[in-house]
Write an enzyme that holds these catalytic residues in place. Structure first.
Site, PDB file in Angstrom:
ATOM      1  N   SER A 136      39.270  39.600  29.996  1.00 55.89           N
ATOM      2  CA  SER A 136      39.958  40.707  30.660  1.00 55.89           C
ATOM      3  C   SER A 136      40.650  40.156  31.898  1.00 55.89           C
ATOM      4  O   SER A 136      40.301  39.083  32.395  1.00 55.89           O
ATOM      5  CB  SER A 136      38.942  41.786  31.054  1.00 55.89           C
ATOM      6  OG  SER A 136      39.486  42.720  31.969  1.00 55.89           O
ATOM      7  N   TYR A 141      31.447  45.428  34.734  1.00 56.34           N
ATOM      8  CA  TYR A 141      32.416  44.954  33.746  1.00 56.34           C
ATOM      9  C   TYR A 141      33.066  43.654  34.217  1.00 56.34           C
ATOM     10  O   TYR A 141      33.171  42.684  33.456  1.00 56.34           O
ATOM     11  CB  TYR A 141      33.468  46.037  33.527  1.00 56.34           C
ATOM     12  CG  TYR A 141      34.510  45.717  32.488  1.00 56.34           C
ATOM     13  CD1 TYR A 141      34.224  45.838  31.133  1.00 56.34           C
ATOM     14  CD2 TYR A 141      35.789  45.311  32.859  1.00 56.34           C
ATOM     15  CE1 TYR A 141      35.193  45.563  30.172  1.00 56.34           C
ATOM     16  CE2 TYR A 141      36.759  45.025  31.912  1.00 56.34           C
ATOM     17  CZ  TYR A 141      36.459  45.159  30.569  1.00 56.34           C
ATOM     18  OH  TYR A 141      37.409  44.883  29.627  1.00 56.34           O
TER      19      TYR A 141
END
Length: 262
Positions: free
Chosen positions: A145, A158
Site C-alpha cells: 500500500s 494498517y
C-alpha cells in the site's frame, strides 16, 4: 517478446480475490492465461466471484479458509495442489483495515489487522514458498500500500502492517532468490472501487484532495493494476526481486501542489 508475459498453464492463488482490486488483478492474470484459485472466508462472496470469472471464460476454483488459521491454511494449500495442481504464483491480497485514531484503538483490533495483513501473508508465503523451494521456482506478489511508505490519520494498524509487509517482501526475496523465487510487491494508490464510490462524487472534499494530490489527476481504475500483476507473475520479471511497485498515478513522486494551482 510477448511470450515473456504468457501465463498459460500457470496456476495462481489469489487470497481474497472475490472483489475490488483483488478481483481486478485476478482477472488480469487469467486474461494472460493463468488458471485461478481464489480463497475467501465468505462462501457467498466466493460463489459470486467464481460465477463472474467463469462467465468471462476463465478457469477458476475456490477454497474457503482464513489465512491466519495455520492448520486450515496448510490443509487447503495441500488440497489445492492435489486437486488443481502446483501453485506457480501466490498473490497475498487478502487484508482488512480498521479506521480508528491510535489513542482510541482497542489492542485487539490492532492485533487483528496485523494478524490478517502481515502474519497471514507470512503464513501463506511460508506454506506455498516451501513448495516452490522444493520445485526450484515460483512467484510471490504481496499487495502492499502507499501506507507502506506514508502515514495517515486513523490507519495506524494498517500502516504498521503494510510497512511490515514491505520489509517481509524484501527479506523473503533475500532468502529465496537462490531458489529462483521472485518475491515482489504492488502498492496501489487510490482506486475507484465500490468501497470508495461514496467519496468519489464531485465536490466531496476527499475526492478533491485525491484528484489534486495525484499527478495523473484521477483515481485509478482497478484494471490499471492488471499489467503490473501480470509483469510480476511472468517470466518478464525473472530478475526483479524484493521490489515494491507503486501503482499510484504519481502520488509518491511529488510533494503535491498548492490548492489554487492548476
Amino acid at each position: 517478446m510477448m511470450n515473456l508475459f504468457d501465463l498459460t498453464n500457470k496456476i495462481v492463488l489469489v487470497t481474497g480475490g472475490t472483489h475490488g482490486l483483488g478481483m481486478a488483478m485476478a482477472e488480469g492474470l487469467a486474461s494472460a492465461g493463468a488458471e485461478l484459485v481464489i480463497s475467501s472466508t465468505t462462501p457467498e462472496k466466493l460463489e459470486n466471484a467464481l460465477g463472474y470469472y467463469k462467465s468471462k471464460g476463465y478457469k477458476a476454483t475456490g477454497y474457503i479458509f482464513d489465512i491466519t488459521d495455520e492448520k486450515l491454511a496448510s490443509d487447503q494449500v495441500e488440497n489445492i495442489e492435489k486437486e488443481v495442481g502446483e501453485i506457480d504464483i501466490l498473490v497475498n491480497n487478502a487484508g482488512i483495515i480498521k479506521r480508528e485514531m491510535a489513542v482510541d484503538m482497542a489492542i485487539a483490533d490492532f492485533r487483528r489487522v496485523i494478524d490478517v495483513d502481515l502474519v497471514g501473508a507470512f503464513i501463506m508465503s511460508q506454506l506455498v514458498g516451501s513448495r516452490m523451494i522444493a520445485r526450484g521456482g515460483g512467484k510471490i506478489i504481496n499487495i502492499c500500500s502507499m501506507m507502506s511508505e506514508l502515514g495517515r490519520n486513523s490507519v495506524t494498524a494498517y500502516a504498521a502492517a503494510k510497512g511490515g509487509l514491505k520489509m517481509l517482501t524484501r527479506n523473503l526475496a533475500t532468502e529465496w532468490a537462490k531458489y529462483n523465487i521472485q518475491v515482489n510487491g504492488i502498492g496501489p494508490g487510490y482506486f475507484a472501487t465500490a468501497q470508495t464510490e461514496p467519496i468519489r462524487v464531485d465536490g466531496h472534499p476527499f475526492n478533491e484532495f485525491i484528484v489534486n494530490r495525484t499527478p495523473a489527476g484521477r483515481w485509478g481504475e482497478p484494471s490499471d493494476l492488471a499489467g503490473t500483476a501480470v509483469f510480476l507473475a511472468s517470466e518478464a520479471s525473472n530478475f526483479v526481486n524484493g521490489q515494491i511497485i507503486y501503482v499510484d498515478g504519481g502520488i509518491l513522486a511529488t510533494i503535491g501542489k498548492p490548492a489554487n494551482e492548476k
